[in-house]
Write a protein that holds these residues in place. Sequence first.
Motif, PDB file in Angstrom:
ATOM      1  N   GLN A 116       9.118  -6.500   7.590  1.00 50.50           N
ATOM      2  CA  GLN A 116       9.480  -7.014   8.906  1.00 50.50           C
ATOM      3  C   GLN A 116       8.507  -6.618  10.013  1.00 50.50           C
ATOM      4  OE1 GLN A 116      13.546  -5.740   9.369  1.00 50.50           O
ATOM      5  NE2 GLN A 116      14.271  -7.150   7.797  1.00 50.50           N
ATOM      6  N   LEU A 117       7.524  -5.770   9.689  1.00 52.53           N
ATOM      7  CA  LEU A 117       6.545  -5.370  10.703  1.00 52.53           C
ATOM      8  C   LEU A 117       5.627  -6.529  11.061  1.00 52.53           C
ATOM      9  CD1 LEU A 117       5.326  -1.876   9.420  1.00 52.53           C
ATOM     10  CD2 LEU A 117       6.914  -2.352  11.295  1.00 52.53           C
ATOM     11  N   LEU A 118       5.209  -6.556  12.312  1.00 60.28           N
ATOM     12  CA  LEU A 118       4.180  -7.515  12.711  1.00 60.28           C
ATOM     13  C   LEU A 118       2.874  -7.089  12.030  1.00 60.28           C
ATOM     14  CD1 LEU A 118       4.850  -7.921  16.523  1.00 60.28           C
ATOM     15  CD2 LEU A 118       5.267  -9.602  14.726  1.00 60.28           C
ATOM     16  N   PRO A 119       2.170  -8.016  11.402  1.00 58.20           N
ATOM     17  CA  PRO A 119       0.966  -7.655  10.635  1.00 58.20           C
ATOM     18  C   PRO A 119      -0.261  -7.423  11.516  1.00 58.20           C
ATOM     19  CG  PRO A 119       1.377  -9.996  10.462  1.00 58.20           C
ATOM     20  CD  PRO A 119       2.514  -9.421  11.251  1.00 58.20           C
ATOM     21  N   LEU A 120      -0.183  -6.441  12.388  1.00 58.36           N
ATOM     22  CA  LEU A 120      -1.298  -6.144  13.290  1.00 58.36           C
ATOM     23  C   LEU A 120      -2.537  -5.646  12.540  1.00 58.36           C
ATOM     24  CD1 LEU A 120       0.710  -4.402  16.162  1.00 58.36           C
ATOM     25  CD2 LEU A 120      -0.047  -6.791  16.016  1.00 58.36           C
ATOM     26  N   TRP A 121      -2.346  -5.131  11.333  1.00 59.89           N
ATOM     27  CA  TRP A 121      -3.471  -4.633  10.546  1.00 59.89           C
ATOM     28  C   TRP A 121      -4.444  -5.738  10.167  1.00 59.89           C
ATOM     29  CZ3 TRP A 121       1.631  -4.370   8.927  1.00 59.89           C
ATOM     30  CH2 TRP A 121       2.012  -5.328   7.980  1.00 59.89           C
ATOM     31  N   ARG A 122      -4.003  -6.971  10.209  1.00 62.88           N
ATOM     32  CA  ARG A 122      -4.895  -8.080   9.851  1.00 62.88           C
ATOM     33  C   ARG A 122      -6.024  -8.245  10.863  1.00 62.88           C
ATOM     34  NH1 ARG A 122      -0.028 -11.942   8.303  1.00 62.88           N
ATOM     35  NH2 ARG A 122       0.536 -10.961   6.341  1.00 62.88           N
ATOM     36  N   ASP A 123      -5.881  -7.624  12.028  1.00 62.18           N
ATOM     37  CA  ASP A 123      -6.930  -7.674  13.038  1.00 62.18           C
ATOM     38  C   ASP A 123      -8.087  -6.747  12.708  1.00 62.18           C
ATOM     39  OD1 ASP A 123      -5.347  -9.460  14.441  1.00 62.18           O
ATOM     40  OD2 ASP A 123      -4.495  -7.905  15.740  1.00 62.18           O
ATOM     41  N   ASP A 124      -7.914  -5.882  11.727  1.00 62.12           N
ATOM     42  CA  ASP A 124      -8.953  -4.923  11.351  1.00 62.12           C
ATOM     43  C   ASP A 124      -9.391  -5.170   9.916  1.00 62.12           C
ATOM     44  OD1 ASP A 124     -10.637  -2.789  10.947  1.00 62.12           O
ATOM     45  OD2 ASP A 124      -9.121  -1.244  11.312  1.00 62.12           O
ATOM     46  N   PRO A 125     -10.411  -6.025   9.716  1.00 57.96           N
ATOM     47  CA  PRO A 125     -10.823  -6.374   8.359  1.00 57.96           C
ATOM     48  C   PRO A 125     -11.358  -5.193   7.545  1.00 57.96           C
ATOM     49  CG  PRO A 125     -12.321  -7.336   9.977  1.00 57.96           C
ATOM     50  CD  PRO A 125     -11.200  -6.701  10.737  1.00 57.96           C
ATOM     51  N   GLU A 126     -11.792  -4.134   8.214  1.00 62.76           N
ATOM     52  CA  GLU A 126     -12.287  -2.970   7.476  1.00 62.76           C
ATOM     53  C   GLU A 126     -11.167  -2.171   6.830  1.00 62.76           C
ATOM     54  OE1 GLU A 126     -15.126  -0.470   9.430  1.00 62.76           O
ATOM     55  OE2 GLU A 126     -16.168  -2.197  10.301  1.00 62.76           O
ATOM     56  N   SER A 127     -10.044  -2.057   7.517  1.00 67.47           N
ATOM     57  CA  SER A 127      -8.950  -1.265   6.948  1.00 67.47           C
ATOM     58  C   SER A 127      -7.992  -2.100   6.105  1.00 67.47           C
ATOM     59  CB  SER A 127      -8.173  -0.540   8.052  1.00 67.47           C
ATOM     60  OG  SER A 127      -7.464  -1.461   8.834  1.00 67.47           O
ATOM     61  N   LEU A 128      -8.097  -3.413   6.192  1.00 61.94           N
ATOM     62  CA  LEU A 128      -7.180  -4.298   5.478  1.00 61.94           C
ATOM     63  C   LEU A 128      -7.100  -4.018   3.974  1.00 61.94           C
ATOM     64  CD1 LEU A 128      -5.224  -6.665   5.887  1.00 61.94           C
ATOM     65  CD2 LEU A 128      -7.153  -8.200   5.587  1.00 61.94           C
ATOM     66  N   PRO A 129      -8.231  -3.916   3.261  1.00 65.80           N
ATOM     67  CA  PRO A 129      -8.106  -3.643   1.825  1.00 65.80           C
ATOM     68  C   PRO A 129      -7.511  -2.266   1.527  1.00 65.80           C
ATOM     69  CG  PRO A 129     -10.423  -3.916   2.446  1.00 65.80           C
ATOM     70  CD  PRO A 129      -9.594  -4.151   3.665  1.00 65.80           C
ATOM     71  N   TRP A 130      -7.797  -1.289   2.374  1.00 69.35           N
ATOM     72  CA  TRP A 130      -7.253   0.054   2.156  1.00 69.35           C
ATOM     73  C   TRP A 130      -5.746   0.058   2.375  1.00 69.35           C
ATOM     74  CZ3 TRP A 130     -10.457   2.930  -0.350  1.00 69.35           C
ATOM     75  CH2 TRP A 130     -11.827   2.773  -0.155  1.00 69.35           C
ATOM     76  N   LEU A 131      -5.324  -0.655   3.414  1.00 68.68           N
ATOM     77  CA  LEU A 131      -3.898  -0.745   3.693  1.00 68.68           C
ATOM     78  C   LEU A 131      -3.176  -1.493   2.576  1.00 68.68           C
ATOM     79  CD1 LEU A 131      -1.824  -0.024   5.993  1.00 68.68           C
ATOM     80  CD2 LEU A 131      -1.944  -2.444   6.527  1.00 68.68           C
ATOM     81  N   GLY A 132      -3.781  -2.566   2.082  1.00 65.06           N
ATOM     82  CA  GLY A 132      -3.196  -3.312   0.973  1.00 65.06           C
ATOM     83  C   GLY A 132      -3.072  -2.457  -0.276  1.00 65.06           C
ATOM     84  N   ASN A 133      -4.098  -1.668  -0.544  1.00 64.22           N
ATOM     85  CA  ASN A 133      -4.059  -0.755  -1.685  1.00 64.22           C
ATOM     86  C   ASN A 133      -2.900   0.228  -1.537  1.00 64.22           C
ATOM     87  OD1 ASN A 133      -5.635   0.315  -4.120  1.00 64.22           O
ATOM     88  ND2 ASN A 133      -5.435   2.137  -2.850  1.00 64.22           N
ATOM     89  N   ASP A 134      -2.787   0.810  -0.343  1.00 59.48           N
ATOM     90  CA  ASP A 134      -1.682   1.742  -0.090  1.00 59.48           C
ATOM     91  C   ASP A 134      -0.323   1.057  -0.216  1.00 59.48           C
ATOM     92  OD1 ASP A 134      -3.410   3.842   0.362  1.00 59.48           O
ATOM     93  OD2 ASP A 134      -2.729   4.233   2.412  1.00 59.48           O
ATOM     94  N   ALA A 135      -0.224  -0.178   0.285  1.00 59.37           N
ATOM     95  CA  ALA A 135       1.046  -0.903   0.184  1.00 59.37           C
ATOM     96  C   ALA A 135       1.441  -1.104  -1.273  1.00 59.37           C
ATOM     97  CB  ALA A 135       0.950  -2.247   0.907  1.00 59.37           C
ATOM     98  N   GLY A 136       0.470  -1.430  -2.112  1.00 56.26           N
ATOM     99  CA  GLY A 136       0.749  -1.593  -3.529  1.00 56.26           C
ATOM    100  C   GLY A 136       1.166  -0.290  -4.195  1.00 56.26           C
ATOM    101  N   LEU A 137       0.475   0.783  -3.854  1.00 56.15           N
ATOM    102  CA  LEU A 137       0.838   2.078  -4.427  1.00 56.15           C
ATOM    103  C   LEU A 137       2.207   2.533  -3.923  1.00 56.15           C
ATOM    104  CD1 LEU A 137      -2.603   3.908  -4.293  1.00 56.15           C
ATOM    105  CD2 LEU A 137      -1.475   2.894  -6.290  1.00 56.15           C
ATOM    106  N   TYR A 138       2.518   2.200  -2.673  1.00 63.22           N
ATOM    107  CA  TYR A 138       3.840   2.545  -2.146  1.00 63.22           C
ATOM    108  C   TYR A 138       4.926   1.746  -2.858  1.00 63.22           C
ATOM    109  CZ  TYR A 138       7.663   3.583   0.962  1.00 63.22           C
ATOM    110  OH  TYR A 138       8.888   3.997   1.451  1.00 63.22           O
ATOM    111  N   LEU A 139       4.691   0.457  -3.051  1.00 68.79           N
ATOM    112  CA  LEU A 139       5.632  -0.365  -3.811  1.00 68.79           C
ATOM    113  C   LEU A 139       5.861   0.250  -5.192  1.00 68.79           C
ATOM    114  CD1 LEU A 139       7.251  -2.951  -4.526  1.00 68.79           C
ATOM    115  CD2 LEU A 139       5.055  -4.018  -5.101  1.00 68.79           C
ATOM    116  N   GLY A 140       4.783   0.606  -5.864  1.00 71.66           N
ATOM    117  CA  GLY A 140       4.904   1.224  -7.181  1.00 71.66           C
ATOM    118  C   GLY A 140       5.680   2.524  -7.142  1.00 71.66           C
ATOM    119  N   THR A 141       5.432   3.320  -6.120  1.00 71.69           N
ATOM    120  CA  THR A 141       6.145   4.587  -5.977  1.00 71.69           C
ATOM    121  C   THR A 141       7.642   4.356  -5.846  1.00 71.69           C
ATOM    122  OG1 THR A 141       4.233   5.676  -4.989  1.00 71.69           O
ATOM    123  CG2 THR A 141       6.391   6.635  -4.510  1.00 71.69           C
ATOM    124  N   VAL A 142       8.027   3.394  -5.028  1.00 70.27           N
ATOM    125  CA  VAL A 142       9.450   3.098  -4.838  1.00 70.27           C
ATOM    126  C   VAL A 142      10.063   2.608  -6.151  1.00 70.27           C
ATOM    127  CG1 VAL A 142      11.134   1.650  -3.617  1.00 70.27           C
ATOM    128  CG2 VAL A 142       9.207   2.645  -2.369  1.00 70.27           C
TER     129      VAL A 142
END
Length: 146
Positions: A65-91
């Motif tokens: 439900q968060l606004l995807p403000l991270w999409r404004d930063d193309p440098e951190s986008l892949p790192w954030l996506g990686n973390d999101a996937g690892l967080y999903l896996g953790t849950v």
Amino acid sequence: MNIPFLDKLLKRQPVRRDRPLARAFEDDPVGVAELFSECELLRSQAAAVGLELDDTPDSLVALDQLLPLWRDDPESLPWLGNDAGLYLGTVVVRTVPGASWHVWPGGSPAVRLPSGREIPVVEAGLDWAVQGVPELSQMYAEATEA
């Protein structure tokens, strides 16, 4: 100093510095799973907007439900996506009985469900960060159905 016959004599294995993630996971699955769960960038970005990630399915809904403000930063986008996937896996691993981490030989983390199905969580996290779909909560719901 590397003297091969001494390694045999002392019956120890030489230290390998070129070990891929899959090999590290075989040696210490609990330690690697702990590293996977850190997701520091995702946790810090969530905390910045007042969201505490507590490793529950509800936190996945809140992330969706968060606004995807991270999409404004193309440098951190892949790192954030990686973390999101690892967080999903953790849950999933912490809340779905019988689910466990698995690392493919190429080094990509996945979650193996009791049915044998594997979820490429990092790939799902990257898709979520870039496109918004699939939603993390949707991926979790699918994991609980398997």
